[in-house]
Structure formats: structure tokens, C-alpha cells
Write an enzyme that holds these catalytic residues in place. Structure first.
Site, PDB file in Angstrom:
ATOM      1  N   GLU A  76       7.779  62.523 -92.680  1.00 45.94           N
ATOM      2  CA  GLU A  76       8.591  61.084 -93.321  1.00 45.94           C
ATOM      3  C   GLU A  76       7.976  60.596 -94.557  1.00 45.94           C
ATOM      4  OE1 GLU A  76      10.997  58.124 -91.702  1.00 45.94           O
ATOM      5  OE2 GLU A  76      12.180  58.189 -93.142  1.00 45.94           O
ATOM      6  N   HIS A 128      10.246  62.900 -85.742  1.00 47.22           N
ATOM      7  CA  HIS A 128       9.315  62.836 -86.612  1.00 47.22           C
ATOM      8  C   HIS A 128       8.167  61.915 -87.137  1.00 47.22           C
ATOM      9  CE1 HIS A 128      13.101  60.797 -87.695  1.00 47.22           C
ATOM     10  NE2 HIS A 128      11.766  59.529 -89.347  1.00 47.22           N
TER      11      HIS A 128
HETATM   12 CO    CO Z   1      11.781  57.736 -89.927  1.00 42.42          CO
END
Ligand code: CO
Length: 132
Positions: free
Chosen positions: A128, A79
């Protein structure tokens, strides 16, 4: 709305080998492994002048990255994390725009509020958001 790139997280099958690559081959500033039982990972932070790399390795039975590593046995980018000023406002904006928010706002690996967004809504990349 999004600010700086806070980190890129890379899932790795062999943490010691990844540390060696970043520290010895790439010459980066590499920290020591930290177990994050709440998140099911052991993390090593690589500090770069403008951002961080987080090397993630599964910890415990139900690690959220175990499935990813099963599909990507050599490891890979798991991510990316962008900074936001107000995580609740960011969540509301995402939901209003029809984006899928994964779960609730949680406390991330840096002790700050974080939120994850569905890869299918963000060009195939798990995103995120972290409140800074
Ligand atoms: Co992270």
C-alpha cells in the site's frame, strides 16, 4: 521514492486475542477497535515508536480480508504500507514501470489517499502506498 514504513497490517481471526497479545504480552500501546465499513474491516491500531501495526479483522459480508484468512486461518501479514509524497506521481511511476496497480486511488483508514500494488510485482507482498 518511498519514505517511511507507515504500517504493517496483520489480518487476525480473533481481534480480542490479538489485542491481548500486543497489549499484555508485547506491552505495546494498543487503541480501541474501529469499524471501517467502507473497507470491510475492523481495525485496531498499535502505535510503536517508529511505525504502526494495524490489526485487521473482517467486517461485513464481502470483506477483502476474508479470503486471506480462509487461506491463513491463524492470521498473517496482509500488507505493508510505505509513505509517498505524491500519490498520483507514484501511481504514474508504477504504471510506467509496468507494475500492476489495484484499482483507483482511494481514501484509506487514516483519511489519506492510498493505492494498492499487486503482490506478484512486489516480491510476493501486497504493498500500500499512502500520501503523507
Ligand atoms: Co493499510
Amino acid at each position: 521514492m518511498i519514505g517511511n514504513l507507515n504500517h504493517v497490517a496483520i489480518a487476525v481471526p480473533d481481534l480480542a486475542a490479538a489485542v491481548k497479545t500486543y497489549r499484555d504480552t508485547l506491552g505495546a500501546e494498543v487503541g480501541t477497535p474501529q469499524d471501517e465499513p467502507d473497507h470491510g474491516v475492523t481495525v485496531v491500531f498499535v502505535t510503536l515508536p517508529n511505525t504502526k501495526i494495524e490489526l485487521l479483522h473482517p467486517l461485513g459480508e464481502n470483506s477483502p480480508i476474508a479470503g486471506f484468512l480462509a487461506k491463513n486461518p491463524a492470521g498473517g501479514i496482509h500488507h505493508i504500507c510505505f509513505e509517498v509524497a505524491d500519490i498520483e506521481a507514484a501511481r504514474d511511476k508504477m504504471l510506467a514501470g509496468g507494475a500492476r496497480v489495484l484499482g483507483d486511488i482511494k481514501t484509506g483508514a487514516h483519511g489519506k489517499p492510498v493505492l494498492f500494488l499487486h503482490p506478484k510485482d512486489f516480491t510476493g507482498t501486497l504493498v500500500e502506498l499512502e500520501q503523507i
